[in-house]
Scaffold this active site. Structure first.
Site, short mmCIF file in Angstrom:
data_model
loop_
_atom_site.label_atom_id
_atom_site.label_comp_id
_atom_site.label_asym_id
_atom_site.label_seq_id
_atom_site.Cartn_x
_atom_site.Cartn_y
_atom_site.Cartn_z
N SER A 240 -9.80 -0.84 7.11
CA SER A 240 -9.19 -0.53 5.59
C SER A 240 -8.61 -1.96 5.15
O SER A 240 -8.50 -1.67 4.02
CB SER A 240 -8.13 0.56 5.87
N SER B 149 -9.71 1.84 3.18
CA SER B 149 -8.85 2.73 2.35
C SER B 149 -7.88 1.89 1.64
O SER B 149 -7.10 2.44 0.58
CB SER B 149 -7.96 3.73 3.32
N LYS C 109 1.10 -1.14 0.19
CA LYS C 109 0.01 -0.08 0.07
C LYS C 109 0.77 1.35 -0.04
O LYS C 109 1.92 1.15 0.64
CB LYS C 109 -0.88 -0.08 1.16
N1 GLN Z 1 -12.73 3.93 6.92
C1 GLN Z 1 -12.10 4.25 7.91
C2 GLN Z 1 -11.76 5.68 8.11
O1 GLN Z 1 -12.17 6.26 7.20
C3 GLN Z 1 -10.95 3.24 8.49
C4 GLN Z 1 -9.74 3.72 7.55
C5 GLN Z 1 -8.57 2.74 7.82
O2 GLN Z 1 -8.85 1.73 8.59
N2 GLN Z 1 -7.33 3.25 7.52
O3 GLN Z 1 -11.25 6.14 8.84
#
Ligand code: GLN
Length: 468
Positions: free
Chosen positions: A175, A151, A76
């Site tokens: 994410s 994400s 990532k």
């Molecule tokens: N969707 C969650 C957020 O926007 C989780 C993001 C993540 O785990 N990096 O914070």
């Protein structure tokens, strides 16, 4: 030959002489280029990938190769890899080349994995759809008009599209697991402290964990085994011994009644999860209904605390110490203001504003202090639920992958995380495994959570009991 779909198949193909690491790497790179339209990779690391592949082939011929020889992986775009660009999918870090590697990346390389490139993600890992990336949205390989989740959308898509065997990603509130659910792959968030966060661009440091995604649990286990363990560069890594990984013949599987009754849960996902519970009961496992205390507070608590930590972590990107510097600014204040205004996208700005507000002198106790106290209660309640069962089962997400552009209200987007943030708030391990197909043709995931440091056992249960 084509690249085998999984790492364990690749290993067998290497052993039989049917392929080489170099051949697989070339295939992976060519497939990624052919599918460039999905916007999965921000950059392919062709030169270093082919050099690493040749080195691994040479080691294989000498019988000296590491445990991940033959694994083609993606990382990532928030994981540092020495001598390579990393940007957290933000204009703020455009052009930045990392002088060092994340511990997790270093351990994968030392185990002889080949890193083919960096994957697209939401900016600074903030989002649930991969639509906040400075590089634009990623298409879900199973249905390109839809999002892959976020994400780590590019990470999940890189596996789902067959471009690599394993993807490394990060999970702060879901994410890894939510995109795994949307793309039909497995994704694992370890116990907080199991994998070093050194070299992960921080979002919310008390929530962030690195973890692997793959087609099946076996490959997730192989990557996890290499990355896990203490690291002197991250003092939050734990020396706690691994729990016994033996899987009991009769499991106790807990589920939250309130979760199954949640109004946002897609009726078909609900019916299929109920079907899983019936199947497990039929196989002789004990199914335990549980109360999910404070469930309404999971998402608000997560967003208060994670934005507070983000506002602090992202303060360093000011155009002076780190990051984009506005060319036309005069004076210190204007350098900060313009650099941050130009460098960050709107979702990141929203989180910084929220986080700065909840930490501000007049509101600290009412929001941040209260959030910390509630987090403690959520953790205590979660551990209490887990004390009577081997695993807790929930749907990973309320529904299947949605259309790009479909969710524009940020709060509606935050509610995507309703089932995943609990594991990050409590610091426990959680995996999403692909559990079936909806009648709309799209996959959805089952989430399994376990007690802290029962990572190996959770993975073994997921592999042995829940193979779809
Ligand atoms: N969707 C969650 C957020 O926007 C989780 C993001 C993540 O785990 N990096 O914070």
């Amino acid at each position: 030959m084509d690249m085998p779909r999984t790492f364990h198949e690749a290993k067998a193909a290497l052993a039989s002489g049917a392929t080489t690491v170099t051949a697989m790497t070339m295939t992976a790179l060519a497939s990624a280029k052919a599918k460039a339209g999905l916007n999965i990779f921000v950059e392919l690391f062709e030169e270093s990938a082919l050099a690493q592949a040749a080195a691994v082939d040479a080691k294989l011929s000498r019988g000296e190769a590491g445990p991940l020889a033959g694994a083609i992986i993606s990382i990532k775009d928030n994981l540092c890899y020495a001598g390579h660009r990393v940007s957290a999918a933000s204009r703020m870090l455009e052009g930045y080349v990392s002088p060092f590697s994340a511990t997790a990346v270093q351990r994968m390389l030392a185990a002889d994995a080949v890193i083919m490139g960096r994957t697209n993600c939401d900016e600074f890992a903030m989002g649930s759809s991969n639509e906040t990336s400075a590089y634009g949205a990623v298409a879900n390989p199973l249905s390109p008009s839809r999002v892959p989740g976020g994400s780590s959308g590019g990470a999940a898509a890189s596996v789902a599209a067959g471009l690599c065997h394993i993807a490394l990603a990060s999970d702060t509130g879901g994410s890894i697991r939510q995109p795994a659910s949307f793309c039909g792959v497995a994704g694992f968030k370890p116990t907080y402290g199991r994998i070093s966060r050194y070299g992960l661009i921080a979002f919310a440091s008390s929530f962030d964990q690195i973890g692997p995604m793959a087609h099946d649990v076996r490959d997730v286990e192989a990557a996890y085994a290499v990355m896990a363990g203490p690291d002197e560069r991250d003092n939050t890594t734990s020396h706690h011994p691994a729990a016994d990984a033996a899987v009991p013949a009769r499991l106790k599987v807990g589920y939250y009644t309130a979760c199954m009754e949640h109004p946002g849960l897609d009726p078909e996902v609900k019916a299929q999860v109920a079907g899983w519970l019936d199947r497990l009961r039929g196989e002789g496992h004990t199914i335990v209904p549980l109360d999910m205390a404070m469930a309404d507070l999971f998402v608000p608590t997560y967003y208060i605390l994670s934005t507070a930590e983000a506002s602090s972590n992202l303060a360093r990107f000011d155009g002076v110490r780190y990051g984009h510097r506005a060319p036309m600014a005069e004076g210190v204040d204007e350098v900060y203001r313009k650099s941050r205004s130009e460098g960050f996208g709107s979702e990141v700005k929203r989180r910084i504003l929220l986080g700065t507000f909840v930490l501000s002198a007049g509101y600290y106790d009412a929001y941040y202090g209260q959030g910390m106290r509630v987090r403690r209660l959520i953790r205590d309640n979660t551990l209490r639920s887990l004390s009577s069962v081997d695993v807790l089962l929930t749907p990973t997400c309320p529904a299947t992958a949605f259309e790009k552009g479909h969710i524009s209200d940020p709060v509606a987007m935050y509610l995507q995380d309703i089932f995943t943030v609990q594991a990050n708030l409590a610091g426990i391990p959680a995996i999403s495994i692909s559990a079936g197909r909806h009648s709309n043709g799209l996959p959805f995931g089952l989430q399994l959570m376990a007690k802290p440091f029962e990572d190996e056992r959770l993975l073994a249960i997921a592999r042995e009991v829940f193979a779809a």
